[in-house]
Design an enzyme around this catalytic site. Sequence first.
Site, PDB file in Angstrom:
ATOM      1  N   HIS A   1      37.170  17.401 -29.399  1.00 39.69           N
ATOM      2  CA  HIS A   1      38.368  16.672 -28.956  1.00 39.69           C
ATOM      3  C   HIS A   1      39.607  17.434 -29.427  1.00 39.69           C
ATOM      4  CE1 HIS A   1      40.019  12.386 -28.045  1.00 39.69           C
ATOM      5  NE2 HIS A   1      40.981  13.292 -27.893  1.00 39.69           N
TER       6      HIS A   1
ATOM      7  N   HIS B   1      43.387  18.765 -28.081  1.00 39.45           N
ATOM      8  CA  HIS B   1      44.460  18.790 -27.084  1.00 39.45           C
ATOM      9  C   HIS B   1      45.367  20.011 -27.222  1.00 39.45           C
ATOM     10  CE1 HIS B   1      43.797  14.815 -25.357  1.00 39.45           C
ATOM     11  NE2 HIS B   1      43.631  14.336 -26.580  1.00 39.45           N
TER      12      HIS B   1
ATOM     13  N   GLN C   1      48.355   7.848 -24.475  1.00 39.51           N
ATOM     14  CA  GLN C   1      48.149   8.418 -23.143  1.00 39.51           C
ATOM     15  C   GLN C   1      49.272   7.985 -22.203  1.00 39.51           C
ATOM     16  OE1 GLN C   1      45.476  10.334 -21.998  1.00 39.51           O
ATOM     17  NE2 GLN C   1      44.385  10.382 -23.934  1.00 39.51           N
TER      18      GLN C   1
ATOM     19  N   ARG D   1      34.091 -13.274 -35.093  1.00 44.23           N
ATOM     20  CA  ARG D   1      33.710 -14.118 -33.955  1.00 44.23           C
ATOM     21  C   ARG D   1      33.913 -13.428 -32.609  1.00 44.23           C
ATOM     22  NH1 ARG D   1      36.199 -18.141 -37.321  1.00 44.23           N
ATOM     23  NH2 ARG D   1      34.597 -19.500 -38.230  1.00 44.23           N
TER      24      ARG D   1
ATOM     25  N   ASP E   1      41.776  12.327 -40.534  1.00 41.04           N
ATOM     26  CA  ASP E   1      43.017  12.855 -41.112  1.00 41.04           C
ATOM     27  C   ASP E   1      43.570  11.922 -42.183  1.00 41.04           C
ATOM     28  OD1 ASP E   1      43.856  10.789 -39.478  1.00 41.04           O
ATOM     29  OD2 ASP E   1      45.396  11.961 -38.437  1.00 41.04           O
TER      30      ASP E   1
ATOM     31  N   ASP F   1      41.354  15.703 -32.662  1.00 40.53           N
ATOM     32  CA  ASP F   1      42.324  15.121 -31.714  1.00 40.53           C
ATOM     33  C   ASP F   1      43.673  15.830 -31.891  1.00 40.53           C
ATOM     34  OD1 ASP F   1      43.327  13.540 -29.697  1.00 40.53           O
ATOM     35  OD2 ASP F   1      43.435  11.708 -30.882  1.00 40.53           O
TER      36      ASP F   1
ATOM     37  N   LEU G   1      50.851   6.514 -33.141  1.00 42.61           N
ATOM     38  CA  LEU G   1      50.183   7.780 -33.424  1.00 42.61           C
ATOM     39  C   LEU G   1      49.766   8.450 -32.119  1.00 42.61           C
ATOM     40  CD1 LEU G   1      47.946   6.867 -36.489  1.00 42.61           C
ATOM     41  CD2 LEU G   1      49.733   8.614 -36.460  1.00 42.61           C
ATOM     42  N   ALA G   2      50.048   9.737 -32.020  1.00 43.60           N
ATOM     43  CA  ALA G   2      49.809  10.481 -30.783  1.00 43.60           C
ATOM     44  C   ALA G   2      49.022  11.746 -31.099  1.00 43.60           C
ATOM     45  CB  ALA G   2      51.137  10.819 -30.110  1.00 43.60           C
TER      46      ALA G   2
END
Length: 372
Positions: free
Chosen positions: A54, A56, A136, A219, A239, A263, A296-297
């Site tokens: 993963h 980017h 996203q 639940r 991280d 990521d 968070l990106a």
Amino acid sequence: MSLQLQVQGQILTPQGWVYGTLAFDERIQSIAADMSAVDAGSAAYILPGFVDLHVHGAGGKDTMEAGDAVRIIARKHARHGTTSMLATTMTAPLADLELALQGIKPEVDKRSSGGARILGVHLEGPYINPGKLGAQPAFAHTGSLEQVRHLDAIAPIRLITVAPEMDGHLQLVRELTAIGMQVQIGHTLGTYEEGKAALENGATGFTHLYNAMSRLDHRAPGMVGAALAHAQFSEIIPDLLHVHPGAIKAAMRAIPHLYCVTDSTAASGMPDGQYMLGRQVVHKCLGGVRLEDGTLAGSTLTMDQALRNLVSIGLDLEDASKRVSTYAADYLGLNERGRLQAGSYADLVVLDRQLNLIAVYVEGEKIDLTDA
């Protein structure tokens, strides 16, 4: 025939630690134990190269760019011990995805000098829930086998993230599984029951566990509950910003082959500032990457730091190593990567006793670490 090389130290093999010498060219030729009275306690560690499913971006470049972006990303991550990786896309209009995959295609399965091996594509969206985008962009939509086949024809998709609760997506999971794609559940508002059904219909893992998915409640177990109760494999971002160490440990007890991903974004390996993540502007500050609203990106994580983070929260080095290499390789069925044994690719990292990188080899090629 390429020149045979050797490294010596504490070697982590599938059978456990061996002090000795590892001989290799493109592949590992032999591992010979040294029974002499050498002080093995001060020797370097030799581990399988890291496998990141993963990714980017890094080095100011994003996988959604055309041109040489993926090559630069692969070189940057190799300098932090990643020897093979999946180039990961963002949710985007079809034309943007086509352009990104056209840029990735030339690097797939090509021995790119100085960089990690690009194994293919992780398509993270656009087949996700528009109510759980995370970082996203808002281009999510329902998927079809026809569209996935179209994209796969441009560059090979090895892994695809899907929200199974979307209309028609349970059938899509079945169809993608039938053509040999690994399907992960992610960016989802699905229930526990919908997650369990997706696994029963062929889904095999979860995208960045805990993040961008319905939470666990006693639940209403949500998608997190489905993962903890039933998954054999799942990604997690270690991280120590995306997931609390206690939650990481809980997942490790529940999911046998929990594996780590970065990521990582274009901001990885770069100074604080403004970068692009697909079509979105993100800001690197205080060790994290965020949208304007604070979401968070992705991350700035590298896999060598992921290894050190795992050890810092209490994992032994052998367990940590499996979670940054072996389990991810196993997930994609890569029997010749993620392990140090005769016949496997010579993807390996050499670390000092403080777990800092000394050397990295990708299929026997030594990586220049001076630009780390």
